[in-house]
Design a protein around this motif. Structure first.
Motif, short mmCIF file in Angstrom:
data_model
loop_
_atom_site.label_atom_id
_atom_site.label_comp_id
_atom_site.label_asym_id
_atom_site.label_seq_id
_atom_site.Cartn_x
_atom_site.Cartn_y
_atom_site.Cartn_z
N THR A 134 28.89 10.49 2.02
CA THR A 134 29.33 9.20 1.49
C THR A 134 28.45 8.06 1.95
OG1 THR A 134 30.85 8.98 3.37
CG2 THR A 134 31.73 9.94 1.34
N GLN A 135 27.76 8.21 3.07
CA GLN A 135 26.89 7.16 3.55
C GLN A 135 25.50 7.33 2.98
OE1 GLN A 135 26.99 7.29 7.79
NE2 GLN A 135 28.96 6.24 7.95
N PRO A 136 24.83 6.21 2.61
CA PRO A 136 23.45 6.32 2.13
C PRO A 136 22.53 6.73 3.24
CG PRO A 136 24.06 4.03 2.42
CD PRO A 136 25.31 4.84 2.65
N SER A 137 21.43 7.32 2.85
CA SER A 137 20.45 7.73 3.85
C SER A 137 19.91 6.51 4.54
CB SER A 137 19.28 8.48 3.19
OG SER A 137 18.68 7.65 2.22
N PRO A 138 19.72 6.57 5.88
CA PRO A 138 19.29 5.39 6.61
C PRO A 138 17.93 4.89 6.21
CG PRO A 138 19.14 7.35 8.00
CD PRO A 138 19.79 7.77 6.73
N GLN A 139 17.87 3.62 5.84
CA GLN A 139 16.59 2.97 5.54
C GLN A 139 16.37 1.91 6.60
OE1 GLN A 139 14.54 3.91 3.18
NE2 GLN A 139 15.89 5.48 2.40
N ARG A 140 15.64 2.26 7.62
CA ARG A 140 15.49 1.35 8.73
C ARG A 140 14.34 0.40 8.48
NH1 ARG A 140 16.45 4.96 14.16
NH2 ARG A 140 18.50 5.73 13.61
N SER A 141 14.66 -0.88 8.52
CA SER A 141 13.62 -1.88 8.31
C SER A 141 12.63 -1.84 9.44
CB SER A 141 14.29 -3.27 8.23
OG SER A 141 13.32 -4.27 8.15
N GLY A 142 11.38 -1.64 9.05
CA GLY A 142 10.33 -1.65 10.06
C GLY A 142 10.22 -0.35 10.83
N VAL A 143 10.90 0.72 10.42
CA VAL A 143 10.87 1.97 11.15
C VAL A 143 10.44 3.08 10.21
CG1 VAL A 143 12.18 3.60 12.52
CG2 VAL A 143 12.71 1.18 12.67
N ARG A 155 14.71 -14.07 14.84
CA ARG A 155 14.63 -12.86 14.01
C ARG A 155 13.18 -12.43 13.86
NH1 ARG A 155 16.59 -14.88 9.81
NH2 ARG A 155 18.78 -14.63 10.42
N TRP A 156 12.30 -13.39 13.66
CA TRP A 156 10.88 -13.07 13.51
C TRP A 156 10.30 -12.51 14.82
CZ3 TRP A 156 6.53 -15.79 15.66
CH2 TRP A 156 5.30 -15.38 15.16
N VAL A 157 10.70 -13.10 15.94
CA VAL A 157 10.18 -12.66 17.22
C VAL A 157 10.75 -11.31 17.63
CG1 VAL A 157 10.12 -13.19 19.69
CG2 VAL A 157 9.68 -14.99 18.03
N LEU A 158 12.06 -11.11 17.40
CA LEU A 158 12.74 -9.94 17.93
C LEU A 158 12.76 -8.75 16.98
CD1 LEU A 158 15.80 -11.59 19.69
CD2 LEU A 158 13.66 -10.83 20.69
N ARG A 159 12.34 -8.94 15.73
CA ARG A 159 12.36 -7.80 14.82
C ARG A 159 11.50 -6.64 15.32
NH1 ARG A 159 10.66 -7.74 8.40
NH2 ARG A 159 10.95 -5.50 8.08
N PRO A 160 10.27 -6.87 15.78
CA PRO A 160 9.50 -5.74 16.33
C PRO A 160 10.18 -5.12 17.55
CG PRO A 160 8.05 -7.62 15.87
CD PRO A 160 9.45 -8.12 15.74
N VAL A 161 10.85 -5.95 18.37
CA VAL A 161 11.54 -5.41 19.54
C VAL A 161 12.71 -4.55 19.11
CG1 VAL A 161 12.77 -6.03 21.65
CG2 VAL A 161 10.82 -7.39 20.91
N HIS A 162 13.45 -5.01 18.09
CA HIS A 162 14.58 -4.23 17.58
C HIS A 162 14.11 -2.90 17.00
CE1 HIS A 162 18.54 -3.50 16.01
NE2 HIS A 162 18.10 -3.45 14.77
N ASP A 163 13.04 -2.96 16.21
CA ASP A 163 12.50 -1.71 15.66
C ASP A 163 12.02 -0.78 16.77
OD1 ASP A 163 13.05 -2.72 13.19
OD2 ASP A 163 11.01 -3.34 12.75
#
Length: 494
Positions: A483-492, A195-203
């Protein structure tokens, strides 16, 4: 990627645990057997010491007393430990043995250790016993009885292995339990690491998708991860800013150029009209050609200006009654369709198929869009459909709910496009080689796509059976967006 990386880490972990666990398990079994062997060797040495006088000097009173002591010790040893023990002569016949039915040591599992003891060697390295071995397996220890330097008898001990195998198995279970805990801990650590390694890749993947779909303001926010990936995210943000700046400059140039060229073109066309009034008869055909080309150039400039405005338009989406908007635009194009002899049929939401606009009242179907932009995009699609549908044909328009989206489908009766052409339709200035004689600049569908993309929509193209083309305008449904909350993208950052 996370699954593949976790799989690789777990395979490596399994190899490491196997490389450590197998030797540890083997060592545990050997250690336990060695402990038992040492105990049995000590017992055999004690019995051999007790047997020396009775065998070396059988007629003395001390020998008789030791013989009685030896018999008592062998009996007690068998009763307490369940282990067979005996003293045998050089031919393998029992002199003192318990249980009493054990009469020979020259046969059975004790034969080989007995022969080694006859040579004056004490057996100290019996074959390894494993937990899965037969329950009848015996651990045999033989020790020579020496008198005046000669072997006069042999002490043989046959020990059952049930307790030893159970003890080894218990140790293995503890070892397996420890490795299982290590596996669980390693899985948790591997998941945290991936998760630590791939979080920047996912973002980075999410921001790349946003930019590819027109959200050029998206950026990768500073986050954790390896230094190499943080540098990559920083370089990607710089690249995205440069690309956005270049595109903004390009759009500004196109808009400015289109706007600046319109006035000279209008003046030029006015001079052409003045010159046409002074031309002698017989030049009307050339003058008509100049007028046609001038109008085409003016249309191209208008389309370029419209495309630049569409791409620069910000997101100002709101809930739009799609049924009402489509009905209004279809009504606006009705006169042109009638003039060209084309039937323009509109199927409102939840209405019967093939319902005509004059006979229906659209039901509420709301989507999240910018009303003017959606109307302009639909106008471009309707214009394209009427342009390619021959007289006597029909253009079908319908609006419907598809999952969490609202779709507007416009199906024409034109010649359609092949698979290669479908891959390019909607590109700027692209027109099928088969349709070069049809008026247009090749920018209408590009403008429609830009207007839809600005508000999270999309434009799709599919062949229509048996002939024609179906263009689908897709927009997010307004009720889903509310009905859906506004997207809060972690790291984006958007």
């Amino acid at each position: 990627m996370r699954t593949r990386l976790l799989g690789i880490l777990l395979v490596l972990l399994a190899c490491v645990l196997a490389a450590l666990g197998v030797p540890l398990a083997t060592s545990e079994a050997q250690r336990e057997q060695q402990r038992v062997v040492v105990d049995r060797i000590d017992d055999a040495a004690r019995f051999a010491a007790l047997a020396q006088n009775p065998i070396g000097q059988p007629d003395t009173s001390a020998a008789v007393e030791q013989q009685l002591t030896l018999d008592a010790e062998l009996r007690r040893y068998h009763d307490v430990y369940g282990t067979s023990a005996g003293v045998f002569d050089l031919n393998g016949r029992a002199l003192h043995a318990y249980p009493s039915d054990w009469t020979s040591a020259a046969t059975g599992p004790s034969a080989e250790p007995f022969r080694e003891a006859l040579d004056g060697r004490r057996s100290h390295d019996p074959a390894q016993v494993w937990p899965w071995d037969d329950g009848n397996a015996r651990l045999v220890i033989a020790s020579p009885v020496v008198w005046d330097g000669d072997v006069v008898a042999v002490v043989v001990i046959e020990s059952p292995t049930d307790a030893m195998r159970a003890h080894v198995l218990s140790g293995w279970l503890w070892l397996i339990g420890g490795e299982a805990l290590a596996v669980l801990f390693a899985i948790g650590a591997a998941m945290a690491l991936t998760r630590w390694v791939l979080r920047p890749v996912h973002d980075l993947d999410k921001v790349t998708h946003d930019i590819a779909t027109g959200r050029l303001a998206s950026r990768v926010a500073p986050a954790g991860g390896p230094p190499e990936l943080r540098r990559l995210a920083h370089a990607f943000n710089e690249m995205a800013e440069n690309v956005e700046q270049v595109l903004d400059q390009q759009r500004a140039f196109v808009a400015d150029a289109s706007h600046q060229l319109r006035n000279p073109l209008s003046a030029l066309m006015l001079r052409v009209e003045v010159l046409g009034m002074e031309l002698p008869d017989g030049h009307d055909e050339e003058l008509a050609g100049v007028r046609v080309e001038g109008r085409r150039l003016a249309q191209v400039l208008d389309d370029l200006l419209g495309l630049a405005r569409a791409e620069n338009a910000g997101s100002a989406a709101s809930a739009v009654d799609v049924g009402g908007l489509v009905a209004d635009r279809v009504a606006g194009w009705g006169a042109l369709a009638q003039e060209r002899g084309v039937r323009l049929e509109w199927t409102p939401p939840d209405a019967s198929p093939a319902a005509m606009i004059a006979m229906t009242t659209p039901t509420a179907l709301t989507a999240l869009a910018e009303p003017v932009g959606l109307g302009s995009a639909l106008d471009a699609v309707l214009d394209n459909a009427l342009k390619f549908t021959p007289a006597g044909g029909a253009v079908l328009v319908e609006a419907l709910r598809v999952g969490e989206e609202v779709a507007i489908r416009v199906s024409d009766g034109g010649p359609g496009l092949d698979e290669e052409e479908l891959a390019r339709v909607g590109d700027r200035f692209w027109r099928s080689p088969r349709h070069q004689n049809v008026d247009g600049s090749g920018l209408g569908l590009s403008i429609a796509r830009a207007l839809l993309t600005a508000n999270g929509g999309s434009l799709g193209f599919d062949p229509r059976d048996p002939v024609g083309l179906t263009v689908t305008l897709t927009l997010p449904a307004a009720d889903v967006a509310e009905t859906q909350p506004s997207p809060q993208r972690s790291g984006v950052l958007d």
